[in-house]
Design a protein around this motif. Sequence first.
Motif, PDB file in Angstrom:
ATOM      1  N   PHE A  18       0.834  -1.209   0.000  1.00 32.90           N
ATOM      2  CA  PHE A  18       0.000   0.000   0.000  1.00 32.90           C
ATOM      3  C   PHE A  18       0.867   1.256   0.000  1.00 32.90           C
ATOM      4  O   PHE A  18       0.616   2.206  -0.753  1.00 32.90           O
ATOM      5  N   GLU A  19       1.878   1.264   0.845  1.00 32.22           N
ATOM      6  CA  GLU A  19       2.715   2.457   0.977  1.00 32.22           C
ATOM      7  C   GLU A  19       3.517   2.726  -0.288  1.00 32.22           C
ATOM      8  O   GLU A  19       3.542   3.855  -0.802  1.00 32.22           O
ATOM      9  N   ALA A  20       4.174   1.702  -0.805  1.00 28.14           N
ATOM     10  CA  ALA A  20       5.034   1.872  -1.978  1.00 28.14           C
ATOM     11  C   ALA A  20       4.224   2.178  -3.226  1.00 28.14           C
ATOM     12  O   ALA A  20       4.564   3.080  -4.005  1.00 28.14           O
ATOM     13  N   VAL A  21       3.150   1.419  -3.437  1.00 26.65           N
ATOM     14  CA  VAL A  21       2.320   1.645  -4.630  1.00 26.65           C
ATOM     15  C   VAL A  21       1.630   3.002  -4.549  1.00 26.65           C
ATOM     16  O   VAL A  21       1.551   3.732  -5.539  1.00 26.65           O
ATOM     17  N   GLY A  22       1.128   3.360  -3.354  1.00 28.67           N
ATOM     18  CA  GLY A  22       0.494   4.666  -3.189  1.00 28.67           C
ATOM     19  C   GLY A  22       1.449   5.802  -3.502  1.00 28.67           C
ATOM     20  O   GLY A  22       1.098   6.763  -4.195  1.00 28.67           O
ATOM     21  N   ASP A  80      -7.277  10.972  -7.366  1.00 26.65           N
ATOM     22  CA  ASP A  80      -8.334  10.093  -6.847  1.00 26.65           C
ATOM     23  C   ASP A  80      -8.404   8.779  -7.617  1.00 26.65           C
ATOM     24  O   ASP A  80      -9.450   8.142  -7.698  1.00 26.65           O
ATOM     25  N   GLY A  81      -7.263   8.359  -8.164  1.00 25.18           N
ATOM     26  CA  GLY A  81      -7.207   7.103  -8.893  1.00 25.18           C
ATOM     27  C   GLY A  81      -6.389   6.068  -8.150  1.00 25.18           C
ATOM     28  O   GLY A  81      -5.710   6.364  -7.163  1.00 25.18           O
ATOM     29  N   GLY A  82      -6.419   4.824  -8.626  1.00 24.38           N
ATOM     30  CA  GLY A  82      -5.648   3.755  -8.004  1.00 24.38           C
ATOM     31  C   GLY A  82      -6.041   3.551  -6.554  1.00 24.38           C
ATOM     32  O   GLY A  82      -7.220   3.599  -6.191  1.00 24.38           O
ATOM     33  N   LEU A  83      -5.056   3.357  -5.706  1.00 20.64           N
ATOM     34  CA  LEU A  83      -5.328   3.171  -4.277  1.00 20.64           C
ATOM     35  C   LEU A  83      -5.921   4.420  -3.643  1.00 20.64           C
ATOM     36  O   LEU A  83      -6.618   4.345  -2.623  1.00 20.64           O
ATOM     37  N   ALA A 139      -8.287   6.080  -4.673  1.00 19.29           N
ATOM     38  CA  ALA A 139      -9.739   6.068  -4.797  1.00 19.29           C
ATOM     39  C   ALA A 139     -10.378   5.269  -3.664  1.00 19.29           C
ATOM     40  O   ALA A 139     -11.579   5.378  -3.423  1.00 19.29           O
ATOM     41  N   TRP A 140      -9.576   4.467  -2.981  1.00 23.71           N
ATOM     42  CA  TRP A 140     -10.078   3.606  -1.903  1.00 23.71           C
ATOM     43  C   TRP A 140      -9.814   4.203  -0.520  1.00 23.71           C
ATOM     44  O   TRP A 140     -10.545   3.925   0.425  1.00 23.71           O
ATOM     45  N   THR A 141      -8.759   4.984  -0.402  1.00 32.18           N
ATOM     46  CA  THR A 141      -8.440   5.666   0.846  1.00 32.18           C
ATOM     47  C   THR A 141      -7.694   6.946   0.499  1.00 32.18           C
ATOM     48  O   THR A 141      -6.891   6.961  -0.442  1.00 32.18           O
ATOM     49  N   ARG A 142      -7.950   8.003   1.256  1.00 34.85           N
ATOM     50  CA  ARG A 142      -7.281   9.270   0.981  1.00 34.85           C
ATOM     51  C   ARG A 142      -5.817   9.247   1.418  1.00 34.85           C
ATOM     52  O   ARG A 142      -5.069  10.155   1.078  1.00 34.85           O
ATOM     53  N   HIS A 143      -5.432   8.207   2.138  1.00 38.08           N
ATOM     54  CA  HIS A 143      -4.053   8.128   2.634  1.00 38.08           C
ATOM     55  C   HIS A 143      -3.539   6.689   2.574  1.00 38.08           C
ATOM     56  O   HIS A 143      -3.255   6.068   3.612  1.00 38.08           O
ATOM     57  N   PRO A 144      -3.380   6.122   1.375  1.00 36.95           N
ATOM     58  CA  PRO A 144      -2.904   4.734   1.276  1.00 36.95           C
ATOM     59  C   PRO A 144      -1.494   4.548   1.827  1.00 36.95           C
ATOM     60  O   PRO A 144      -1.174   3.484   2.372  1.00 36.95           O
ATOM     61  N   TYR A 166     -13.857  15.058  -2.959  1.00 36.84           N
ATOM     62  CA  TYR A 166     -13.023  13.863  -2.820  1.00 36.84           C
ATOM     63  C   TYR A 166     -13.192  13.264  -1.432  1.00 36.84           C
ATOM     64  O   TYR A 166     -13.285  12.038  -1.270  1.00 36.84           O
ATOM     65  N   GLN A 167     -13.252  14.098  -0.404  1.00 41.77           N
ATOM     66  CA  GLN A 167     -13.453  13.623   0.959  1.00 41.77           C
ATOM     67  C   GLN A 167     -14.792  12.913   1.118  1.00 41.77           C
ATOM     68  O   GLN A 167     -14.905  11.920   1.848  1.00 41.77           O
TER      69      GLN A 167
END
Length: 271
Positions: free
Chosen positions: A158-162, A181-184, A186-191, A249-250
Amino acid sequence: MSGFDWGAFAVVSLTSLLAIAVGMAVTATIGVRIKRHNVVDVSWGAGFVLIALVSAVVGSGDLWRRLLLLVLVAVWGLRLATHMAIRSRGKGEDPRYEELLGKATGNRTLYAVRKIYLTQGISLWFVSLPIQVAAVSSGTFGVLVALGTVLWLVGLTFEAVGDRQMEAFKSDPGSRGQIMDGGLWAWTRHPNYFGDACVWWGIFLISASVWPGVLTVLSPIAMTYFLVFATGARLLERHMSERPGYREYQQRTSYFIPRPPRRAPLSTPGG
């Protein structure tokens, strides 16, 4: 608990404190010289690697456990340190530290040492307690060790990809003025912060597999608090909240724990 070598733990802990003190002193010297204290963000990840190395060398517990934690912490910490060094290269002071140093009433250097480097050093020691305890513990490779390693891997991913997705977004001229707001994201504001928390809960599980590692539970709790409420997500959101599109976005994206994004509300006639 009677089988735990508290003397050996004291040696590991005191040696870790000494290593942290030296590391922070060097970092503070560099920060004062280049007039940019966000260099401490680079030493954050590197500091944990230093503690894991010291614990592996000085510790008297299972060799495989010491080496496992050294590898896991080194992969995570060196990646983070490198990422922070590249991100801050050629830029000015971080707004967080500008705001903090703006509160100084006396010598700004002494204030920075106390509020930034000393605080960071104490946090490094406390969060790393699972590593220190595990370094003098002995036991078998059990379920908790396996679960902890898997959770570490999820967190690192999560950290590296984000971080990589955000770098690609910022380097694209077409994304200027937009919200990622794409990729990770889009699932969490702080991957990246979510991944960081998973890494340290994973390390805790590895330590908790042998008594009294479970007693270090306050360490991952403290790290999670830093990431969610203190210097991490909440502070970043305060700086981002006024950017166009961030409020929307939030509303559609989870704050911290990943989940599918909410659909945008449908417009109604006359609405």
